[in-house]
Design a protein around this motif. Structure first.
Motif, PDB file in Angstrom:
ATOM      1  N   VAL A  52       0.836  -1.200   0.000  1.00  0.00           N
ATOM      2  CA  VAL A  52       0.000   0.000   0.000  1.00  0.00           C
ATOM      3  C   VAL A  52       0.873   1.253   0.000  1.00  0.00           C
ATOM      4  CG1 VAL A  52      -1.884   1.212   1.190  1.00  0.00           C
ATOM      5  CG2 VAL A  52      -1.665  -1.248   1.485  1.00  0.00           C
ATOM      6  N   VAL A  53       0.453   2.244  -0.766  1.00  0.00           N
ATOM      7  CA  VAL A  53       1.012   3.598  -0.646  1.00  0.00           C
ATOM      8  C   VAL A  53      -0.167   4.520  -0.349  1.00  0.00           C
ATOM      9  CG1 VAL A  53       2.051   5.538  -1.911  1.00  0.00           C
ATOM     10  CG2 VAL A  53       3.015   3.240  -2.154  1.00  0.00           C
ATOM     11  N   ILE A  54      -0.039   5.347   0.675  1.00  0.00           N
ATOM     12  CA  ILE A  54      -1.126   6.279   1.028  1.00  0.00           C
ATOM     13  C   ILE A  54      -0.634   7.711   0.862  1.00  0.00           C
ATOM     14  CG2 ILE A  54      -2.908   6.810   2.732  1.00  0.00           C
ATOM     15  CD1 ILE A  54      -2.060   4.511   4.384  1.00  0.00           C
ATOM     16  N   GLY A  55      -1.513   8.555   0.386  1.00  0.00           N
ATOM     17  CA  GLY A  55      -1.205   9.987   0.324  1.00  0.00           C
ATOM     18  C   GLY A  55      -1.339  10.619   1.707  1.00  0.00           C
ATOM     19  N   GLY A  56      -1.221  11.935   1.752  1.00  0.00           N
ATOM     20  CA  GLY A  56      -1.285  12.609   3.054  1.00  0.00           C
ATOM     21  C   GLY A  56      -2.226  13.802   3.058  1.00  0.00           C
ATOM     22  N   GLY A  57      -3.003  13.937   1.976  1.00  0.00           N
ATOM     23  CA  GLY A  57      -3.815  15.145   1.788  1.00  0.00           C
ATOM     24  C   GLY A  57      -4.891  15.381   2.831  1.00  0.00           C
ATOM     25  N   ASN A  58      -5.238  14.353   3.595  1.00  0.00           N
ATOM     26  CA  ASN A  58      -6.226  14.530   4.667  1.00  0.00           C
ATOM     27  C   ASN A  58      -5.616  15.235   5.874  1.00  0.00           C
ATOM     28  OD1 ASN A  58      -4.588  12.224   4.936  1.00  0.00           O
ATOM     29  ND2 ASN A  58      -5.896  11.414   6.533  1.00  0.00           N
ATOM     30  N   ILE A  59      -4.277  15.319   5.885  1.00  0.00           N
ATOM     31  CA  ILE A  59      -3.598  15.973   7.011  1.00  0.00           C
ATOM     32  C   ILE A  59      -2.881  17.237   6.537  1.00  0.00           C
ATOM     33  CG2 ILE A  59      -1.794  15.696   8.779  1.00  0.00           C
ATOM     34  CD1 ILE A  59      -2.454  12.646   8.696  1.00  0.00           C
ATOM     35  N   PHE A  60      -2.186  17.117   5.433  1.00  0.00           N
ATOM     36  CA  PHE A  60      -1.444  18.274   4.929  1.00  0.00           C
ATOM     37  C   PHE A  60      -1.243  18.162   3.427  1.00  0.00           C
ATOM     38  CE2 PHE A  60       2.367  20.740   3.967  1.00  0.00           C
ATOM     39  CZ  PHE A  60       2.069  21.932   4.598  1.00  0.00           C
ATOM     40  N   ARG A  61      -1.524  19.236   2.722  1.00  0.00           N
ATOM     41  CA  ARG A  61      -1.358  19.244   1.267  1.00  0.00           C
ATOM     42  C   ARG A  61      -0.153  20.093   0.875  1.00  0.00           C
ATOM     43  NH1 ARG A  61      -3.256  17.220  -2.422  1.00  0.00           N
ATOM     44  NH2 ARG A  61      -5.000  15.811  -2.255  1.00  0.00           N
ATOM     45  N   GLY A  69       2.426  30.141  -0.751  1.00  0.00           N
ATOM     46  CA  GLY A  69       3.634  30.894  -0.435  1.00  0.00           C
ATOM     47  C   GLY A  69       4.701  30.126   0.325  1.00  0.00           C
ATOM     48  N   MET A  70       4.404  28.907   0.749  1.00  0.00           N
ATOM     49  CA  MET A  70       5.402  28.150   1.512  1.00  0.00           C
ATOM     50  C   MET A  70       6.440  27.548   0.559  1.00  0.00           C
ATOM     51  SD  MET A  70       4.568  25.088   4.112  1.00  0.00           S
ATOM     52  CE  MET A  70       5.580  24.836   5.522  1.00  0.00           C
ATOM     53  N   ASP A  71       7.662  27.430   1.016  1.00  0.00           N
ATOM     54  CA  ASP A  71       8.701  26.800   0.207  1.00  0.00           C
ATOM     55  C   ASP A  71       8.244  25.386  -0.183  1.00  0.00           C
ATOM     56  OD1 ASP A  71      11.495  26.293  -0.727  1.00  0.00           O
ATOM     57  OD2 ASP A  71      11.426  24.855   0.931  1.00  0.00           O
ATOM     58  N   ARG A  72       8.338  25.084  -1.477  1.00  0.00           N
ATOM     59  CA  ARG A  72       7.773  23.820  -1.989  1.00  0.00           C
ATOM     60  C   ARG A  72       8.423  22.594  -1.333  1.00  0.00           C
ATOM     61  NH1 ARG A  72       5.635  21.190  -6.903  1.00  0.00           N
ATOM     62  NH2 ARG A  72       5.329  19.090  -6.098  1.00  0.00           N
ATOM     63  N   ALA A  73       9.741  22.639  -1.195  1.00  0.00           N
ATOM     64  CA  ALA A  73      10.413  21.464  -0.630  1.00  0.00           C
ATOM     65  C   ALA A  73       9.960  21.239   0.819  1.00  0.00           C
ATOM     66  CB  ALA A  73      11.924  21.626  -0.712  1.00  0.00           C
ATOM     67  N   SER A  74       9.899  22.322   1.609  1.00  0.00           N
ATOM     68  CA  SER A  74       9.460  22.177   3.009  1.00  0.00           C
ATOM     69  C   SER A  74       8.035  21.649   3.064  1.00  0.00           C
ATOM     70  CB  SER A  74       9.499  23.520   3.743  1.00  0.00           C
ATOM     71  OG  SER A  74      10.792  24.047   3.703  1.00  0.00           O
ATOM     72  N   ALA A  75       7.180  22.207   2.193  1.00  0.00           N
ATOM     73  CA  ALA A  75       5.774  21.777   2.180  1.00  0.00           C
ATOM     74  C   ALA A  75       5.691  20.298   1.809  1.00  0.00           C
ATOM     75  CB  ALA A  75       4.986  22.628   1.191  1.00  0.00           C
ATOM     76  N   ASP A  76       6.494  19.887   0.843  1.00  0.00           N
ATOM     77  CA  ASP A  76       6.455  18.477   0.431  1.00  0.00           C
ATOM     78  C   ASP A  76       6.951  17.558   1.552  1.00  0.00           C
ATOM     79  OD1 ASP A  76       5.354  19.006  -2.000  1.00  0.00           O
ATOM     80  OD2 ASP A  76       7.160  18.673  -3.177  1.00  0.00           O
ATOM     81  N   TYR A  77       7.967  17.993   2.277  1.00  0.00           N
ATOM     82  CA  TYR A  77       8.440  17.153   3.397  1.00  0.00           C
ATOM     83  C   TYR A  77       7.340  17.010   4.451  1.00  0.00           C
ATOM     84  CZ  TYR A  77      13.223  16.720   1.741  1.00  0.00           C
ATOM     85  OH  TYR A  77      14.318  16.389   1.002  1.00  0.00           O
ATOM     86  N   MET A  78       6.601  18.095   4.694  1.00  0.00           N
ATOM     87  CA  MET A  78       5.492  17.999   5.650  1.00  0.00           C
ATOM     88  C   MET A  78       4.432  17.020   5.151  1.00  0.00           C
ATOM     89  SD  MET A  78       5.197  21.976   6.778  1.00  0.00           S
ATOM     90  CE  MET A  78       3.833  21.774   7.911  1.00  0.00           C
ATOM     91  N   GLY A  79       4.194  17.065   3.833  1.00  0.00           N
ATOM     92  CA  GLY A  79       3.251  16.113   3.225  1.00  0.00           C
ATOM     93  C   GLY A  79       3.730  14.672   3.423  1.00  0.00           C
ATOM     94  N   MET A  80       5.045  14.470   3.283  1.00  0.00           N
ATOM     95  CA  MET A  80       5.586  13.113   3.463  1.00  0.00           C
ATOM     96  C   MET A  80       5.368  12.634   4.892  1.00  0.00           C
ATOM     97  SD  MET A  80       9.131  13.185   1.323  1.00  0.00           S
ATOM     98  CE  MET A  80       9.330  14.707   0.449  1.00  0.00           C
ATOM     99  N   LEU A  81       5.533  13.554   5.858  1.00  0.00           N
ATOM    100  CA  LEU A  81       5.298  13.174   7.261  1.00  0.00           C
ATOM    101  C   LEU A  81       3.831  12.808   7.473  1.00  0.00           C
ATOM    102  CD1 LEU A  81       7.527  15.793   9.132  1.00  0.00           C
ATOM    103  CD2 LEU A  81       8.019  13.385   8.682  1.00  0.00           C
ATOM    104  N   ALA A  82       2.945  13.514   6.762  1.00  0.00           N
ATOM    105  CA  ALA A  82       1.508  13.189   6.866  1.00  0.00           C
ATOM    106  C   ALA A  82       1.255  11.759   6.387  1.00  0.00           C
ATOM    107  CB  ALA A  82       0.679  14.185   6.053  1.00  0.00           C
ATOM    108  N   THR A  83       1.976  11.331   5.349  1.00  0.00           N
ATOM    109  CA  THR A  83       1.756   9.954   4.860  1.00  0.00           C
ATOM    110  C   THR A  83       2.217   8.937   5.909  1.00  0.00           C
ATOM    111  OG1 THR A  83       3.883   9.537   3.769  1.00  0.00           O
ATOM    112  CG2 THR A  83       2.218  10.693   2.466  1.00  0.00           C
ATOM    113  N   VAL A  84       3.198   9.315   6.717  1.00  0.00           N
ATOM    114  CA  VAL A  84       3.666   8.390   7.762  1.00  0.00           C
ATOM    115  C   VAL A  84       2.554   8.195   8.801  1.00  0.00           C
ATOM    116  CG1 VAL A  84       5.400   7.943   9.542  1.00  0.00           C
ATOM    117  CG2 VAL A  84       6.076   9.051   7.392  1.00  0.00           C
TER     118      VAL A  84
END
Ligand code: GTP
Length: 242
Positions: A52-61, A69-84
Protein backbone atom coordinates in the motif's frame (compact mmCIF):
# COMPACT_ATOMS: atom_id res chain seq x y z
CA UNK A 1 -17.50 -15.73 -3.32
CA UNK A 2 -15.78 -18.82 -1.88
CA UNK A 3 -14.62 -19.90 -5.33
CA UNK A 4 -13.22 -16.50 -6.25
CA UNK A 5 -9.63 -16.66 -7.44
CA UNK A 6 -7.28 -13.73 -7.71
CA UNK A 7 -6.18 -12.70 -11.19
CA UNK A 8 -3.24 -10.75 -9.76
CA UNK A 9 -0.63 -12.19 -7.42
CA UNK A 10 1.13 -9.05 -6.35
CA UNK A 11 -0.61 -5.71 -6.18
CA UNK A 12 0.08 -2.22 -5.03
CA UNK A 13 -2.93 -0.37 -3.68
CA UNK A 14 -2.74 3.41 -3.89
CA UNK A 15 -5.02 5.19 -1.43
CA UNK A 16 -5.43 8.93 -1.28
CA UNK A 17 -5.16 10.52 2.13
CA UNK A 18 -8.67 11.89 1.62
CA UNK A 19 -9.97 8.33 1.38
CA UNK A 20 -9.28 7.98 5.11
CA UNK A 21 -11.04 11.20 6.00
CA UNK A 22 -14.58 10.18 5.07
CA UNK A 23 -17.26 12.84 5.42
CA UNK A 24 -15.04 15.00 7.63
CA UNK A 25 -12.72 15.81 4.73
CA UNK A 26 -9.92 16.03 7.29
CA UNK A 27 -8.06 13.67 9.59
CA UNK A 28 -8.68 9.96 9.92
CA UNK A 29 -12.15 8.50 10.29
CA UNK A 30 -11.81 5.34 12.42
CA UNK A 31 -14.85 3.74 10.81
CA UNK A 32 -13.54 4.26 7.27
CA UNK A 33 -10.07 2.96 8.04
CA UNK A 34 -11.56 -0.10 9.74
CA UNK A 35 -13.67 -0.78 6.63
CA UNK A 36 -10.63 -0.46 4.35
CA UNK A 37 -8.66 -2.80 6.63
CA UNK A 38 -11.46 -5.40 6.44
CA UNK A 39 -11.43 -5.20 2.63
CA UNK A 40 -7.67 -5.64 2.56
CA UNK A 41 -8.04 -8.64 4.89
CA UNK A 42 -10.38 -10.32 2.37
CA UNK A 43 -7.83 -9.88 -0.41
CA UNK A 44 -4.82 -11.01 1.63
CA UNK A 45 -6.79 -14.13 2.58
CA UNK A 46 -6.79 -15.08 -1.11
CA UNK A 47 -2.99 -15.33 -0.92
CA UNK A 48 -2.42 -12.09 -2.80
CA UNK A 49 0.74 -10.15 -1.96
CA UNK A 50 -0.50 -6.68 -1.15
CA UNK A 51 1.39 -3.46 -0.60
CA UNK A 52 0.00 0.00 0.00
CA UNK A 53 1.01 3.60 -0.65
CA UNK A 54 -1.13 6.28 1.03
CA UNK A 55 -1.20 9.99 0.32
CA UNK A 56 -1.28 12.61 3.05
CA UNK A 57 -3.82 15.15 1.79
CA UNK A 58 -6.23 14.53 4.67
CA UNK A 59 -3.60 15.97 7.01
CA UNK A 60 -1.44 18.27 4.93
CA UNK A 61 -1.36 19.24 1.27
CA UNK A 62 2.15 20.15 0.14
CA UNK A 63 1.11 21.61 -3.19
CA UNK A 64 -1.61 23.78 -1.69
CA UNK A 65 0.76 25.10 0.98
CA UNK A 66 3.43 25.91 -1.60
CA UNK A 67 0.95 27.77 -3.79
CA UNK A 68 0.03 29.76 -0.68
CA UNK A 69 3.63 30.89 -0.44
CA UNK A 70 5.40 28.15 1.51
CA UNK A 71 8.70 26.80 0.21
CA UNK A 72 7.77 23.82 -1.99
CA UNK A 73 10.41 21.46 -0.63
CA UNK A 74 9.46 22.18 3.01
CA UNK A 75 5.77 21.78 2.18
CA UNK A 76 6.46 18.48 0.43
CA UNK A 77 8.44 17.15 3.40
CA UNK A 78 5.49 18.00 5.65
CA UNK A 79 3.25 16.11 3.22
CA UNK A 80 5.59 13.11 3.46
CA UNK A 81 5.30 13.17 7.26
CA UNK A 82 1.51 13.19 6.87
CA UNK A 83 1.76 9.95 4.86
CA UNK A 84 3.67 8.39 7.76
CA UNK A 85 0.78 9.18 10.14
CA UNK A 86 -1.70 7.65 7.70
CA UNK A 87 0.52 4.59 7.28
CA UNK A 88 0.73 4.03 11.04
CA UNK A 89 -3.05 4.42 11.32
CA UNK A 90 -3.61 1.84 8.57
CA UNK A 91 -1.07 -0.50 10.14
CA UNK A 92 -2.96 -0.28 13.41
CA UNK A 93 -6.31 -0.95 11.72
CA UNK A 94 -4.89 -3.86 9.71
CA UNK A 95 -3.29 -5.48 12.72
CA UNK A 96 -6.56 -5.14 14.64
CA UNK A 97 -8.18 -6.97 11.74
CA UNK A 98 -5.59 -9.73 12.03
CA UNK A 99 -3.39 -8.77 9.07
CA UNK A 100 0.35 -8.78 9.74
CA UNK A 101 1.75 -5.49 8.51
CA UNK A 102 5.09 -3.75 8.14
CA UNK A 103 5.57 -0.05 7.55
CA UNK A 104 8.68 1.00 5.67
CA UNK A 105 9.54 4.67 5.47
CA UNK A 106 11.45 6.35 2.65
CA UNK A 107 12.72 8.85 5.23
CA UNK A 108 14.57 7.16 8.02
CA UNK A 109 12.79 7.36 11.38
CA UNK A 110 13.74 4.04 12.86
CA UNK A 111 11.97 4.63 16.16
CA UNK A 112 8.61 4.40 14.45
CA UNK A 113 9.09 2.47 11.22
CA UNK A 114 11.51 0.27 9.34
CA UNK A 115 13.56 2.07 6.73
CA UNK A 116 12.65 1.27 3.13
CA UNK A 117 14.74 -1.71 2.02
CA UNK A 118 13.52 -3.20 -1.24
CA UNK A 119 14.63 -6.77 -0.64
CA UNK A 120 13.17 -6.77 2.86
CA UNK A 121 9.87 -5.48 1.50
CA UNK A 122 9.79 -8.29 -1.05
CA UNK A 123 10.50 -10.83 1.71
CA UNK A 124 7.73 -9.44 3.93
CA UNK A 125 5.29 -9.79 1.03
CA UNK A 126 6.38 -13.37 0.41
CA UNK A 127 5.63 -14.08 4.06
CA UNK A 128 2.07 -12.79 3.59
CA UNK A 129 2.59 -9.47 5.34
CA UNK A 130 1.08 -6.29 3.99
CA UNK A 131 3.80 -3.70 3.41
CA UNK A 132 2.89 -0.04 3.67
CA UNK A 133 5.36 2.28 2.00
CA UNK A 134 5.41 5.57 3.90
CA UNK A 135 6.96 9.00 3.22
CA UNK A 136 6.45 8.93 -0.54
CA UNK A 137 9.69 8.59 -2.48
CA UNK A 138 11.49 10.55 0.24
CA UNK A 139 11.98 13.41 -2.22
CA UNK A 140 10.17 16.70 -2.60
CA UNK A 141 8.59 17.46 -6.00
CA UNK A 142 7.41 13.85 -6.33
CA UNK A 143 3.82 12.88 -5.62
CA UNK A 144 2.65 9.80 -3.75
CA UNK A 145 1.29 8.56 -7.11
CA UNK A 146 4.87 8.57 -8.34
CA UNK A 147 5.94 6.78 -5.14
CA UNK A 148 3.26 4.17 -5.86
CA UNK A 149 4.57 3.64 -9.41
CA UNK A 150 8.16 3.46 -8.26
CA UNK A 151 7.51 1.01 -5.43
CA UNK A 152 5.24 -1.11 -7.63
CA UNK A 153 8.07 -1.41 -10.15
CA UNK A 154 10.67 -2.14 -7.49
CA UNK A 155 8.73 -4.99 -5.89
CA UNK A 156 7.57 -6.38 -9.24
CA UNK A 157 3.83 -5.75 -8.75
CA UNK A 158 1.45 -6.95 -11.49
CA UNK A 159 -0.81 -3.93 -11.22
CA UNK A 160 -1.46 -0.66 -9.40
CA UNK A 161 -4.95 -0.32 -8.00
CA UNK A 162 -5.69 3.36 -7.75
CA UNK A 163 -8.56 3.94 -5.37
CA UNK A 164 -10.76 7.00 -5.98
CA UNK A 165 -14.22 8.30 -5.13
CA UNK A 166 -15.60 7.72 -8.64
CA UNK A 167 -16.17 4.58 -10.71
CA UNK A 168 -13.27 5.12 -13.06
CA UNK A 169 -11.95 7.66 -15.55
CA UNK A 170 -14.49 9.86 -17.35
CA UNK A 171 -14.14 12.27 -20.27
CA UNK A 172 -15.40 15.06 -17.95
CA UNK A 173 -16.03 15.44 -14.22
CA UNK A 174 -19.11 13.24 -13.59
CA UNK A 175 -19.97 15.31 -10.52
CA UNK A 176 -20.37 18.39 -12.73
CA UNK A 177 -21.23 17.00 -16.19
CA UNK A 178 -24.15 14.52 -16.08
CA UNK A 179 -23.42 13.31 -19.64
CA UNK A 180 -19.80 12.43 -18.83
CA UNK A 181 -18.78 9.07 -20.32
CA UNK A 182 -16.69 6.50 -18.46
CA UNK A 183 -13.82 4.77 -20.20
CA UNK A 184 -13.42 1.02 -19.61
CA UNK A 185 -9.91 1.00 -20.98
CA UNK A 186 -7.35 3.65 -21.89
CA UNK A 187 -3.76 3.71 -23.10
CA UNK A 188 -1.07 5.55 -21.17
CA UNK A 189 -0.77 7.93 -24.13
CA UNK A 190 -4.52 8.70 -24.02
CA UNK A 191 -4.09 9.67 -20.39
CA UNK A 192 -1.02 11.80 -21.02
CA UNK A 193 -2.26 13.50 -24.21
CA UNK A 194 -5.68 14.34 -22.83
CA UNK A 195 -4.53 15.22 -19.31
CA UNK A 196 -6.99 12.72 -17.82
CA UNK A 197 -7.19 12.52 -14.05
CA UNK A 198 -5.57 9.15 -13.43
CA UNK A 199 -2.16 9.83 -11.97
CA UNK A 200 0.20 12.72 -12.63
CA UNK A 201 2.39 12.64 -15.74
CA UNK A 202 5.55 11.43 -13.94
CA UNK A 203 3.72 8.49 -12.40
CA UNK A 204 1.89 7.63 -15.63
CA UNK A 205 5.10 7.81 -17.69
CA UNK A 206 6.88 5.53 -15.25
CA UNK A 207 4.08 2.96 -15.61
CA UNK A 208 4.12 3.36 -19.40
CA UNK A 209 7.88 2.84 -19.66
CA UNK A 210 7.60 -0.36 -17.63
CA UNK A 211 4.26 -1.60 -18.95
CA UNK A 212 2.60 -1.66 -15.55
CA UNK A 213 -1.21 -1.51 -15.74
CA UNK A 214 -3.18 0.89 -13.53
CA UNK A 215 -6.79 0.18 -12.55
CA UNK A 216 -8.77 3.18 -11.34
CA UNK A 217 -11.75 2.13 -9.25
CA UNK A 218 -14.22 3.37 -6.67
CA UNK A 219 -13.12 2.63 -3.12
CA UNK A 220 -16.32 3.96 -1.57
CA UNK A 221 -18.30 0.92 -2.77
CA UNK A 222 -17.93 -2.00 -0.38
CA UNK A 223 -16.12 -5.03 -1.76
CA UNK A 224 -14.55 -3.27 -4.72
CA UNK A 225 -10.92 -4.10 -3.89
CA UNK A 226 -11.90 -7.77 -3.82
CA UNK A 227 -13.80 -7.44 -7.10
CA UNK A 228 -10.86 -5.87 -8.91
CA UNK A 229 -8.42 -8.45 -7.58
CA UNK A 230 -10.68 -11.34 -8.60
CA UNK A 231 -11.02 -10.01 -12.13
CA UNK A 232 -14.40 -8.31 -12.19
CA UNK A 233 -14.19 -5.59 -14.76
CA UNK A 234 -15.01 -2.53 -12.78
CA UNK A 235 -13.36 0.86 -13.08
CA UNK A 236 -10.99 1.84 -15.86
CA UNK A 237 -7.82 0.02 -16.80
CA UNK A 238 -4.88 2.00 -18.17
CA UNK A 239 -2.41 -0.12 -20.12
CA UNK A 240 -0.35 -0.28 -23.28
CA UNK A 241 -3.20 -0.40 -25.78
CA UNK A 242 -6.78 0.63 -25.03
P1 GTP B 1 11.59 -11.53 9.42
O1 GTP B 1 12.99 -11.32 9.80
O2 GTP B 1 11.40 -11.84 7.97
O3 GTP B 1 10.83 -12.49 10.28
O4 GTP B 1 10.87 -10.10 9.53
P2 GTP B 1 10.38 -9.34 10.82
O5 GTP B 1 9.91 -8.00 10.31
O6 GTP B 1 9.39 -10.07 11.64
O7 GTP B 1 11.67 -9.26 11.67
P3 GTP B 1 12.42 -8.07 12.29
O8 GTP B 1 13.19 -8.68 13.42
O9 GTP B 1 13.14 -7.33 11.22
O10 GTP B 1 11.31 -7.12 12.85
C1 GTP B 1 10.55 -7.36 13.99
C2 GTP B 1 9.64 -6.18 14.23
O11 GTP B 1 10.43 -5.01 14.37
C3 GTP B 1 8.68 -5.91 13.06
O12 GTP B 1 7.46 -5.43 13.57
C4 GTP B 1 9.37 -4.81 12.28
O13 GTP B 1 8.46 -3.97 11.58
C5 GTP B 1 10.08 -4.05 13.39
N1 GTP B 1 11.29 -3.40 12.89
C6 GTP B 1 12.31 -3.96 12.20
N2 GTP B 1 13.23 -3.03 11.90
C7 GTP B 1 12.80 -1.87 12.42
C8 GTP B 1 13.31 -0.53 12.45
O14 GTP B 1 14.36 -0.19 11.93
N3 GTP B 1 12.53 0.40 13.10
C9 GTP B 1 11.35 0.07 13.68
N4 GTP B 1 10.66 1.04 14.28
N5 GTP B 1 10.85 -1.16 13.68
C10 GTP B 1 11.56 -2.11 13.06
Amino acid sequence: MAAAKPVYNKILLKLSGEALAGENGFGIDPEIITTIAAEIYDVVKLGVQLSVVIGGGNIFRGLAASSAGMDRASADYMGMLATVMNSLALQDALESAGVKTRVQSAIEMREIAEPYIRRKAVRHLEKGRVVIFAAGTGNPYFTTDTAASLRAMEIGADVILKATKVDGVYDADPAKVPTAVKFDSLSYLDVLKNGLQVMDATATSLCMDNDLPIIVFNLTQAGNIFKVVTGESIGTIVKGES
